[in-house]
Write an enzyme that holds these catalytic residues in place. Structure first.
Site, PDB file in Angstrom:
ATOM      1  N   THR A  27       0.850  -1.196  -0.148  1.00 15.37           N
ATOM      2  CA  THR A  27       0.087   0.071  -0.368  1.00 15.37           C
ATOM      3  C   THR A  27       0.681   1.380   0.223  1.00 15.37           C
ATOM      4  OG1 THR A  27      -1.994  -1.007   1.168  1.00 15.37           O
ATOM      5  CG2 THR A  27      -1.500   0.984   1.510  1.00 15.37           C
ATOM      6  N   ALA A  57      -2.876  -3.795  -2.691  1.00 15.53           N
ATOM      7  CA  ALA A  57      -4.148  -4.047  -1.891  1.00 15.53           C
ATOM      8  C   ALA A  57      -5.079  -3.160  -2.778  1.00 15.53           C
ATOM      9  CB  ALA A  57      -4.363  -4.394  -0.610  1.00 15.53           C
ATOM     10  N   HIS A 175      -5.964 -11.290  -1.495  1.00 14.89           N
ATOM     11  CA  HIS A 175      -5.964 -10.821  -0.319  1.00 14.89           C
ATOM     12  C   HIS A 175      -6.094 -11.322   1.016  1.00 14.89           C
ATOM     13  CE1 HIS A 175      -3.699  -8.323   2.883  1.00 14.89           C
ATOM     14  NE2 HIS A 175      -3.517  -7.566   2.239  1.00 14.89           N
ATOM     15  N   TYR A 180      -7.273  -8.565   7.621  1.00 15.70           N
ATOM     16  CA  TYR A 180      -7.953  -7.734   7.123  1.00 15.70           C
ATOM     17  C   TYR A 180      -9.115  -8.422   7.165  1.00 15.70           C
ATOM     18  CZ  TYR A 180      -5.219  -3.863   5.504  1.00 15.70           C
ATOM     19  OH  TYR A 180      -4.152  -2.958   6.088  1.00 15.70           O
ATOM     20  N   GLY A 322       9.731  -6.390  -1.245  1.00 13.07           N
ATOM     21  CA  GLY A 322       8.763  -5.923  -1.041  1.00 13.07           C
ATOM     22  C   GLY A 322       9.831  -4.539  -0.782  1.00 13.07           C
TER      23      GLY A 322
END
Length: 366
Positions: A27, A57, A175, A180, A322
């Site tokens: 994100t 996401a 995801h 979440y 990442g």
């Protein structure tokens, strides 16, 4: 023992990759209108040298929105915006999939229609915060989804996957990690339901598997992946016995024809593929790998050396990277040619803002 060269081509499902590295979903909050924009086109195009890009996401509905400036994949304008991104990545020779997302309780009534409560598996509040237009705020306590609503949310994921294909993506990632909505069904620290979506591990995994089956049916399993984070607790989403729920979930996903399963292994002091442990949870990524016979993508502070180890041992078919890709868009090419990387991005640039610290990081050829 595999002798795979990490810089050689590999195919995961329908994803023909130029190398064994994926760009992990991150994100970055650069879509203030919820629509992919010019700097996002530049940002993803610059990283097309990675074997496969997994986008940040991307919410499947307004209800699934939880923070400022995150993009969606549920309106015509968003689909058109993402088409500009996918066209740019493909023109640069890359591959890209959309990570589809519903945040569940990690939201605020300010982001919900008519100031309604966010939804979750149960009406279980936690020590959870999110970014709103007024700053970092505690989330609004959620309400439990009804059974009929659960079916509707499953369809949101299904439609999000179809929208992603319309937008030119090569596939999607579901995801199911990081606290979440799907994680909120999996973990008993949040899921207090007494129907067939709560209680036993079979029931708590039901929503994940229904979403997975719906997406696979819509676009094909060979274009579908799932992300899990069994070894970390995010947004106060915990479980009393994570080995049980995640062993069951992984075993069931093993029965689905996924392109790959990505497991977040972050939190280990030493590389799990060498030690088989390092966790105080009583199980390790190696244990889950024994339950999954398909393509596995490992994630969690990997560098080139540890990636080589994971690939050579057969623990993973690919590794996702990442934060290093935030600062060095041509991370794969630099490592392949032995060139130094850019300095790390300062945390102040991780989320929000414009191009600074985002799409302005130089490639080695620049």
């Amino acid at each position: 023992m595999s002798t795979a060269d990490p810089f050689s081509p590999v195919t995961l499902g329908s994803f023909a990759m130029a190398n064994h590295f994926l760009m992990a979903p991150m994100t970055r909050a650069r879509a203030p209108e919820r629509v992919p924009n010019d700097i996002m086109v530049d940002y993803y195009r610059q990283r097309a040298g990675t074997g496969l890009i997994i986008t940040e996401a991307t919410q499947v509905s307004d209800q699934g929105t939880g923070s400022i400036a995150t993009p969606g994949i549920h309106t015509a304008e968003q689909i058109a915006g993402w088409r500009r991104v996918t066209d740019a990545v493909h023109a640069a020779g890359g591959r890209i999939i959309c990570q589809i997302w519903h945040v569940g309780r990690v939201s605020h009534s300010k982001m919900q229609a008519n100031d309604e409560q966010p939804v979750s598996s149960s009406a279980t509040a936690g020590e959870v915060n999110t970014f709103t237009a007024d700053g970092f705020e505690p989330c609004t306590p959620p309400r439990a989804l009804t059974r009929d609503e659960i079916a509707g949310v499953v369809n949101q994921y299904r439609q999000g996957a179809l929208n992603a294909i319309e937008a030119g993506f090569d596939g999607v990632q579901i995801h199911a990690a990081s606290g979440y909505l799907i994680d909120q069904f999996l973990r008993d620290g949040v899921n207090q339901r007494e129907d067939d979506y709560g209680g036993s591990v079979e029931n708590r995994a039901r929503f994940l598997l229904e979403v997975t089956d719906a997406v696979c049916d819509a676009i094909g399993g060979e274009r579908t992946s799932v992300r899990l984070s069994p070894f970390t607790v995010t947004w106060d989403c915990s479980d009393s016995h994570p080995e049980s729920i995640f062993s069951h979930a992984v075993s069931e996903l093993d029965k689905r024809p996924l392109a790959f399963l990505e497991i977040v292994e972050r939190g280990f002091d030493s590389l799990a593929v060498d030690t088989g442990g390092g966790s105080d949870l009583g199980f390790s990524p190696v244990d889950l790998r024994k339950l999954y016979r398909g393509n596995l993508v490992a994630n969690g502070c990997y560098d080139l050396e540890s990636a080589r180890t994971a690939l050579a041992s057969g623990h993973a078919q690919a590794v996702s990277i990442g934060r290093p890709l935030m600062s060095t868009p041509d991370w794969v090419a630099r490592h392949a040619s032995g060139q130094p990387l850019n300095d790390d991005i300062e945390p102040v640039f991780w989320y929000g803002g414009a191009g600074e610290g985002y799409s302005d990081q130089p490639a080695a050829s620049e």
